[in-house]
Design a protein around this motif. Structure first.
Motif, short mmCIF file in Angstrom:
data_model
loop_
_atom_site.label_atom_id
_atom_site.label_comp_id
_atom_site.label_asym_id
_atom_site.label_seq_id
_atom_site.Cartn_x
_atom_site.Cartn_y
_atom_site.Cartn_z
N LEU A 33 0.84 -1.20 0.00
CA LEU A 33 0.00 0.00 0.00
C LEU A 33 0.87 1.25 0.00
O LEU A 33 0.60 2.21 -0.74
CB LEU A 33 -0.95 0.00 1.19
CG LEU A 33 -1.92 1.18 1.27
CD1 LEU A 33 -2.78 1.30 0.02
CD2 LEU A 33 -2.80 1.05 2.51
N SER A 90 -3.35 -4.63 -3.76
CA SER A 90 -2.69 -3.36 -3.46
C SER A 90 -2.08 -2.75 -4.72
O SER A 90 -2.12 -1.55 -4.90
CB SER A 90 -1.62 -3.54 -2.39
OG SER A 90 -2.21 -3.82 -1.16
N ASN A 93 -4.63 -1.19 -6.51
CA ASN A 93 -4.99 -0.02 -5.73
C ASN A 93 -6.46 0.37 -5.89
O ASN A 93 -6.78 1.39 -6.50
CB ASN A 93 -4.08 1.16 -6.08
CG ASN A 93 -4.14 2.26 -5.04
OD1 ASN A 93 -4.90 2.18 -4.08
ND2 ASN A 93 -3.35 3.29 -5.24
N GLU A 109 -6.68 6.35 0.73
CA GLU A 109 -5.35 5.75 0.84
C GLU A 109 -4.66 6.21 2.12
O GLU A 109 -4.10 5.40 2.87
CB GLU A 109 -4.47 6.17 -0.34
CG GLU A 109 -4.68 5.46 -1.61
CD GLU A 109 -3.76 5.96 -2.70
OE1 GLU A 109 -3.43 5.15 -3.58
OE2 GLU A 109 -3.35 7.14 -2.69
N SER A 112 -6.17 4.68 5.16
CA SER A 112 -5.78 3.27 5.25
C SER A 112 -4.36 3.12 5.78
O SER A 112 -4.07 2.23 6.58
CB SER A 112 -5.91 2.59 3.89
OG SER A 112 -7.26 2.55 3.50
#
Length: 175
Positions: A33, A90, A93, A109, A112
């Motif tokens: 990520l 990831s 995305n 994002e 997260s």
């Protein structure tokens, strides 16, 4: 908590290995990520900071792997498959598929990332708490890693807050 665990005062090897395995799973997704976010912020002043954060997470993950191995348990195969699937997701995305550095996807994002960093902080905190019960656990090192997780959260929060306007303020009309 069962009374027998409290009375023996020793760690349940299976439980701690499983706990570390779950965090290894999360750390794999977290590194991916951070890599995806770095790509979203390519060409911005924040790109270098995200690259640095990703490198820190990768180093911490290696340390976590070594700790997990010290408990003599291999990685759970199902969790490894889940980690690989998470890595693929990831890379795609889903929070920000266009890799834009503005808008709702970018905000999600960042949120997260903060959640992942908070989870990591909790893990180091718990391991520091358990350290007196097992010589493989180094309370001082875990306290350092916990402090680093807090500092990482602050860095992400600072970037999130200082760039919020570019995500959510309407552009002035251009005639």
């Amino acid at each position: 908590m069962a009374a027998d665990k409290l009375s023996t005062g020793t760690l349940n090897q299976k439980d701690i290995a499983s706990y570390l395995d779950y965090h290894l799973l999360g750390s794999a997704a977290g590194v991916q990520l951070f890599d995806a976010v770095r790509q979203s912020w390519a060409g911005t002043p924040q790109e270098a900071e995200f690259r640095k954060l990703r490198e820190e997470l990768s180093a911490e993950r290696k340390e976590l792997k070594a700790l997990h191995r010290s408990f003599g348990h291999g990685r759970n195969k199902l969790k490894r498959v889940a980690a690989m699937a998470g890595a693929v997701i990831s890379k795609l995305n889903p929070l920000n598929p266009t890799r834009a550095s503005g808008g709702v996807g970018t905000q999600l994002e960042l949120e997260s990332l903060l959640s992942a960093l908070r989870g990591k902080q909790c893990m180091w905190q718990i391991l520091a708490e358990l350290a007196p019960r097992d010589p493989r656990l180094n309370a001082l090192r875990f306290q350092e890693l916990e402090a680093q997780a807090v500092a990482q959260q602050k860095r992400v929060e600072r970037m999130m807050n200082t760039t919020a306007a570019q995500r959510f303020l309407a552009a002035p009309d251009r005639d």
